[in-house]
Design an enzyme around this catalytic site. Sequence first.
Site, mmCIF file in Angstrom:
data_model
loop_
_atom_site.group_PDB
_atom_site.id
_atom_site.type_symbol
_atom_site.label_atom_id
_atom_site.label_comp_id
_atom_site.label_asym_id
_atom_site.label_seq_id
_atom_site.Cartn_x
_atom_site.Cartn_y
_atom_site.Cartn_z
ATOM 1 N N ASP A 37 0.792 -1.170 -0.129
ATOM 2 C CA ASP A 37 -0.031 0.027 -0.023
ATOM 3 C C ASP A 37 1.022 1.310 0.027
ATOM 4 O OD1 ASP A 37 -2.533 1.573 1.441
ATOM 5 O OD2 ASP A 37 -0.548 1.672 2.777
ATOM 6 N N PHE A 84 -14.908 9.901 6.222
ATOM 7 C CA PHE A 84 -14.406 9.443 5.003
ATOM 8 C C PHE A 84 -14.571 7.893 5.139
ATOM 9 C CE2 PHE A 84 -10.110 7.139 3.876
ATOM 10 C CZ PHE A 84 -10.170 7.519 2.448
ATOM 11 N N SER A 85 -14.658 7.283 3.820
ATOM 12 C CA SER A 85 -14.584 5.894 3.594
ATOM 13 C C SER A 85 -13.768 5.215 2.300
ATOM 14 C CB SER A 85 -15.884 5.138 3.737
ATOM 15 O OG SER A 85 -16.172 5.108 2.313
ATOM 16 N N ALA A 86 -12.962 4.360 2.513
ATOM 17 C CA ALA A 86 -12.110 4.046 1.510
ATOM 18 C C ALA A 86 -12.814 3.730 0.507
ATOM 19 C CB ALA A 86 -11.225 2.824 1.940
ATOM 20 N N ASP A 101 -6.847 -2.057 4.394
ATOM 21 C CA ASP A 101 -5.812 -3.341 3.672
ATOM 22 C C ASP A 101 -6.174 -4.738 4.176
ATOM 23 O OD1 ASP A 101 -4.400 -1.491 2.347
ATOM 24 O OD2 ASP A 101 -2.998 -0.884 4.159
HETATM 25 N N1 ATP Z 1 -9.849 12.287 4.930
HETATM 26 C C1 ATP Z 1 -10.180 12.476 3.745
HETATM 27 N N2 ATP Z 1 -11.154 12.849 3.297
HETATM 28 C C2 ATP Z 1 -11.561 12.755 1.921
HETATM 29 N N3 ATP Z 1 -10.737 12.081 1.201
HETATM 30 C C3 ATP Z 1 -9.613 11.426 1.380
HETATM 31 C C4 ATP Z 1 -9.523 11.552 2.972
HETATM 32 N N4 ATP Z 1 -8.257 10.820 3.115
HETATM 33 C C5 ATP Z 1 -7.992 10.072 1.886
HETATM 34 N N5 ATP Z 1 -8.724 10.821 0.916
HETATM 35 C C6 ATP Z 1 -8.835 10.347 -0.463
HETATM 36 O O1 ATP Z 1 -9.339 8.871 -0.589
HETATM 37 C C7 ATP Z 1 -8.197 8.479 -1.306
HETATM 38 C C8 ATP Z 1 -7.912 6.953 -0.757
HETATM 39 O O2 ATP Z 1 -7.574 7.031 0.494
HETATM 40 P P1 ATP Z 1 -6.932 5.706 1.390
HETATM 41 O O3 ATP Z 1 -6.316 6.046 2.431
HETATM 42 O O4 ATP Z 1 -8.124 4.705 1.491
HETATM 43 O O5 ATP Z 1 -5.913 5.222 0.320
HETATM 44 P P2 ATP Z 1 -5.285 3.572 0.456
HETATM 45 O O6 ATP Z 1 -6.150 2.588 -0.407
HETATM 46 O O7 ATP Z 1 -4.997 3.248 1.781
HETATM 47 O O8 ATP Z 1 -3.940 3.775 -0.514
HETATM 48 P P3 ATP Z 1 -2.729 4.590 0.326
HETATM 49 O O9 ATP Z 1 -2.707 4.337 1.585
HETATM 50 O O10 ATP Z 1 -1.831 3.880 -0.540
HETATM 51 O O11 ATP Z 1 -2.821 6.047 -0.386
HETATM 52 C C9 ATP Z 1 -7.014 9.247 -1.037
HETATM 53 O O12 ATP Z 1 -5.909 8.851 -2.185
HETATM 54 C C10 ATP Z 1 -7.441 10.614 -1.189
HETATM 55 O O13 ATP Z 1 -7.628 10.786 -2.531
HETATM 56 MG MG MG Z 2 -3.652 3.202 3.326
#
Ligand code: ATP
Ligand code: MG
Length: 697
Positions: free
Chosen positions: A320, A390-392, A537
């Site tokens: 990740d 926020f959600s993934a 993850d």
């Molecule tokens: N607090 C937040 N509010 C709104 N959007 C967010 C927030 N945090 C992250 N994002 C957006 O959501 C996307 C996905 O975030 P996430 O942390 O789930 O990524 P991930 O799949 O864990 O990948 P990585 O850790 O490699 O970035 C981010 O790239 C960003 O564009």
């Molecule tokens: Mg991550």
Amino acid sequence: MNDNMKSGAFSESLIHRKRGVAGISGDILRIAVRDSFRKLDPRTLVRNPVMFVVEIVAALATVILLRDILAGHPGVGFTAQIAFWLWFTVLFANFAEAVAEGRGKAQAENLRRTRTQTQAKRLADPKGRQFESVSALKLKAGDIVLVEAGDTVPSDGEVIEGIASVDESAITGESAPVIRESGGDRSAVTGGTRVLSDWIKVRITAAPGSTFLDRMIALVEGAVRQKTPNEIALNILLAGMTIIFVFATVTIPSFASFAGGSVPVVVLVALFVTLIPTTIGALLSAIGIAGMDRLVKFNVLAMSGRAVEAAGDVDTLLLDKTGTITLGNRQASEFLPLPGVSERELADAAQLASLSDETPEGRSIVVLAKEKYGLRGREMAPLHATFVPFSAQTRMSGVDLEGASIRKGASDSIIAHVRALNPQIRIPAELNNLVEDVALAGGTPLVVANGARLLGVIHLKDIVKGGIRERFAALRRMGIRTVMITGDNPVTAAAIAAESGVDDFLAQATPEDKLALIRKEQANGKLVAMCGDGTNDAPALAQADVGVAMQTGTQAAREAGNMVDLDSDPTKLIEVVMIGKQLLITRGALTTFSIANDVAKYFAIIPAMFAAFYPSLNILNVMHLQTPQSAILSAIIFNAFIIIALIPLALRGVRYRPQTAGRLLFRNLMIYGVGGVVVPFIGIKLIDIVISAVGLA
Ligand SMILES: Nc1ncnc2c1ncn2[C@@H]1O[C@H](COP(=O)(O)OP(=O)(O)OP(=O)(O)O)[C@@H](O)[C@H]1O
Ligand SMILES: [Mg+2]
Ligand SMILES: [K+]
């Protein structure tokens, strides 16, 4: 292997700091000797079929000895020596396992000492700060506790409020404090660590007795070690060979009586034991334990031996991005408004959308708006706001209040969101430019919109971990493909991929995409390792053959994986793979050696047994041992001592150098196959000379 290590990342951990130079102290040896006798208990020994059989025949030889003594038979001395060495064969095997376990047991002792009696400040009302003091052992999952500067974290949990620097050295051996905060991927705290500054409120997640520290103790102690499928298969094979030799041995008396002679039972017993694969039977479990132990030395906790074996054959490593390849402290650094929007308006909207966003990203936006524009965080209650966390999956967050609906998130998610509100909308080219500028610099762009009106972009900055490029190159040389898999946009992903030197990347990935990619690789027959830290993850970590969770990650991630890296260094997979390969090679090498050994023993024992009544068998007597009795004794003594002689190799492991599988196999066949045939000839001959000289036979 040491040359490959990145200095600094592999701090000496507390759990192995107290070791001597050779890694085995006198204490460990003393305890191992005691345990060798304890392990004679047939109920435990039965798990090792080969050694269990040796114990049975040792008992048999002892019964024969007692019978002969009572009957006043001549030649009792020979029977006594056979019985003696048979018992020692079992004891030596037990000793090998006990020494392997001993190192872990000493580590467990040290860990236990860090598990002091802690008092917890349990909160009756999670919002308040009124607490009652209770013993940490009384905490249940779901309890909320306050942990302030100087306090020990009473149990494992998730930070639900606050931010603090924490000294985790009791667990990781790393003395630099780490930040633990609510939201995001750095929210997990571990019981036994200490808060250095500030305060946090923690929701307890672990039941008493099953905390991370408890599991760690059970693990290094070997209490939870289960045989891997490979070990079970090898054990079945060894048991099968043992049965074949039972039949071979019981037919011998009929050959002897055919020639008018008879073979004493103790001789048959000795022959049988030298022929069955006792060497590998004795060392198999020590090899497995030593593999796990070597990982602990690298501050990696493997929850299963199966994972260590799988690591030896890994083809693909998925990582990740944020928190794994980068440091994971994404901070807002600029507000980039679209034409017609003021920077202040954008900052204000972004801040409003982040007031209840407990992720580090969200908090950093609030702080930046305050620092740059003096915008104060507002009370949310009077605004009748509903916060959208926020959600993934949605990859955005925001707030709905009277007259406004603000969202911020990944650009594709926000664009889809505004399109859903207004299908006619024209996405300004400037937006793409802003997003691309941030992404090209390796940053994460968050697009902000109010309703269907696009406002601009927030630049989130993150830093690639040091030294990672060289380490990925090393993985490539080992034949392992690295793939970064991130929720971030393709341009940011490409920039970070280029900077870190991964072979490939997948962007805009949801947790499901991560899982699907792993399944796809596995369907193609690949063994997949995954490194991750986030709750998103967790499914992928559970699906991967080797799931390495970062110690800095969330509780969910640490529970889903089958390994935890206490140093949170994803490139540690290099060492994990090497140790896995080393384990597989060591097991193969010693199995080869063990079976090759038998050839020499045939030449020692068979002529000695039959020389009297089948003189023609004398052509087999290439070793010219002194007497038949001394030949048999020498073989059984060699058989016992080779176990002791190979313990260091079993514990240290056969060295692994990157080379093709074919060459490796050839090399090992030469060394351990040929060596396995030659060494006993020399060894048995030497023992024969010595015991004849001292008059034992
Ligand atoms: N607090 C937040 N509010 C709104 N959007 C967010 C927030 N945090 C992250 N994002 C957006 O959501 C996307 C996905 O975030 P996430 O942390 O789930 O990524 P991930 O799949 O864990 O990948 P990585 O850790 O490699 O970035 C981010 O790239 C960003 O564009
Ligand atoms: Mg991550
Ligand atoms: K043997």
